[in-house]
Design a protein around this motif. Sequence first.
Motif, PDB file in Angstrom:
ATOM      1  N   ILE A 195       0.835  -1.203   0.000  1.00  0.00           N
ATOM      2  CA  ILE A 195       0.000   0.000   0.000  1.00  0.00           C
ATOM      3  C   ILE A 195       0.874   1.258   0.000  1.00  0.00           C
ATOM      4  O   ILE A 195       0.639   2.210  -0.755  1.00  0.00           O
ATOM      5  N   ILE A 196       1.915   1.252   0.850  1.00  0.00           N
ATOM      6  CA  ILE A 196       2.823   2.408   0.906  1.00  0.00           C
ATOM      7  C   ILE A 196       3.527   2.584  -0.438  1.00  0.00           C
ATOM      8  O   ILE A 196       3.688   3.705  -0.940  1.00  0.00           O
ATOM      9  N   PHE A 197       3.932   1.468  -1.037  1.00  0.00           N
ATOM     10  CA  PHE A 197       4.606   1.503  -2.328  1.00  0.00           C
ATOM     11  C   PHE A 197       3.693   2.122  -3.391  1.00  0.00           C
ATOM     12  O   PHE A 197       4.130   2.883  -4.251  1.00  0.00           O
ATOM     13  N   ILE A 198       2.404   1.789  -3.336  1.00  0.00           N
ATOM     14  CA  ILE A 198       1.444   2.353  -4.283  1.00  0.00           C
ATOM     15  C   ILE A 198       1.393   3.875  -4.151  1.00  0.00           C
ATOM     16  O   ILE A 198       1.437   4.610  -5.142  1.00  0.00           O
ATOM     17  N   PHE A 199       1.301   4.368  -2.906  1.00  0.00           N
ATOM     18  CA  PHE A 199       1.234   5.816  -2.691  1.00  0.00           C
ATOM     19  C   PHE A 199       2.544   6.508  -3.055  1.00  0.00           C
ATOM     20  O   PHE A 199       2.544   7.617  -3.601  1.00  0.00           O
ATOM     21  N   LEU A 200       3.678   5.848  -2.751  1.00  0.00           N
ATOM     22  CA  LEU A 200       4.969   6.423  -3.137  1.00  0.00           C
ATOM     23  C   LEU A 200       5.067   6.572  -4.654  1.00  0.00           C
ATOM     24  O   LEU A 200       5.641   7.542  -5.163  1.00  0.00           O
ATOM     25  N   THR A 201       4.501   5.603  -5.351  1.00  0.00           N
ATOM     26  CA  THR A 201       4.520   5.668  -6.812  1.00  0.00           C
ATOM     27  C   THR A 201       3.567   6.733  -7.329  1.00  0.00           C
ATOM     28  O   THR A 201       3.900   7.493  -8.247  1.00  0.00           O
ATOM     29  N   LEU A 202       2.372   6.810  -6.733  1.00  0.00           N
ATOM     30  CA  LEU A 202       1.390   7.798  -7.166  1.00  0.00           C
ATOM     31  C   LEU A 202       1.896   9.236  -6.991  1.00  0.00           C
ATOM     32  O   LEU A 202       1.702  10.085  -7.867  1.00  0.00           O
ATOM     33  N   PHE A 203       2.566   9.475  -5.861  1.00  0.00           N
ATOM     34  CA  PHE A 203       3.034  10.830  -5.568  1.00  0.00           C
ATOM     35  C   PHE A 203       4.488  11.065  -5.995  1.00  0.00           C
ATOM     36  O   PHE A 203       5.092  12.071  -5.650  1.00  0.00           O
TER      37      PHE A 203
END
Length: 460
Positions: free
Chosen positions: A120-128
């Motif tokens: 989940i954190i990886f997803i947000f790091l990628t999105l932002f």
Amino acid sequence: MSITNIQQTSGLKRLFPLLANENVNMKKEIMAGITTFLTMAYIIAVNPNILSKTGMDAGALVTATCFSAAIGCFLMGLIANLPFALASGMGLNAFFAFTVVLKGGISWQTALTAVFCEGIIFIFLTLFKVREAVVNSIPENMKHAVTGGIGVFIAFVGFSGSGLVVLNESTKVSMGHFSPAVIISFIGLFLIAILDKKNVRGSILYGIVLSSLLAWGYALINPAHAKELGIYLPSGIFKYESMMPVMGKLDFKLFTDFKMFGNLFVIVCTFLFVDFFDTVGTLVGVCSKADMLDENGNVPNVGRALMADAIATTAGAALGVSTVTTYVESSTGVIAGGRTGWTAITTGFLFLISMFFSPIFISIPGCATAPALIYVGYLMLSSVKNIDLHDILEGVPSFITITTMALTYSIGDGLTLGILSYVLINLFYNLFSKKEDRRHVSWVMVILGALFIVKLLFMS
């Protein structure tokens, strides 16, 4: 074709770049996908072998390993249009089983929750688009040290699994007896090394196959002794094992315990750190080898590739396996001519087929997977050559990282001590140096160092 249909087609191509390819050599892409699968299919045997030591169902792990790998490959092919295959990562599965669960005393359900959180954190790091800042902040030498340290750790697990390295109360560890299991392991290791030197595709898989056949042959000749060595004959060939014993077993109770939450934080950070840089390093390295980098030296569709990796990790945790990551073995398919997402999709399809052969994979003994662990450890250790050991401020923290991962039997502890030593050594050096001689230490490293001090003082 109407304007509406043209717009819909254009929209689909933007969403799925794979559809934008027109002049694709499908024969070459399929052969590349098969080549990639052969070089990484060992994970179908190794991953259940490692994770099952935590008490997880081995049969369910075979299916979950194959299905999560297929999901990752399909995502990479469809949304990133890159010839990279994904599966549960070596090193991260060892950290999951031996450090987090067996040594840390945390249930495998909670460990899966940590992997889920990492995804989940990886997803947000990628999105932002935070990944660029993080990548630029972590010293290059430390990245190579983490990879090398995990390599030593994996090799140590392999030597232990073969029976060559055993527990000794006086010296901690010592050399075991040259049992049939040890001999089989080394035959497999030598075969892998020779085939790899000869550039034979799937050398690791061939080593596992030969070692397994030798072990099963020994089990036929001497069943009693073989059982003592953990060698069993396959119970069949075709069988589908349900994922239900491991699927959907996430446990969020740890969030209610402050002390245990601190441990979970370190675990999630370790999963995230290793997965993040393994993925970035693989993407850059393989694309560079295939001359696929753009004019600025960047990986095409890197954001989408990282997103595919992040979603696959999250889905894999929900299915019941450790971190799913991009495999460096994808380079074999690229060398074979794979240039589009069809290569990854082909590999994913082969992983789906493999789900129906679980009896064979479950019965593969530790002495057959040990050669793969040892050789992968060797391959990962090769990153040490990129470390500037002559620079003490970089070399000492790298050395601490590499050695303590194996000596503490903990990838997490090695990473903690490595980053902490890097921050402290460089900050103290700056205190006694002229302005022009001071080393830059990023705020990311300083924050990580501070968090690790808190962890060591109050949460160990």
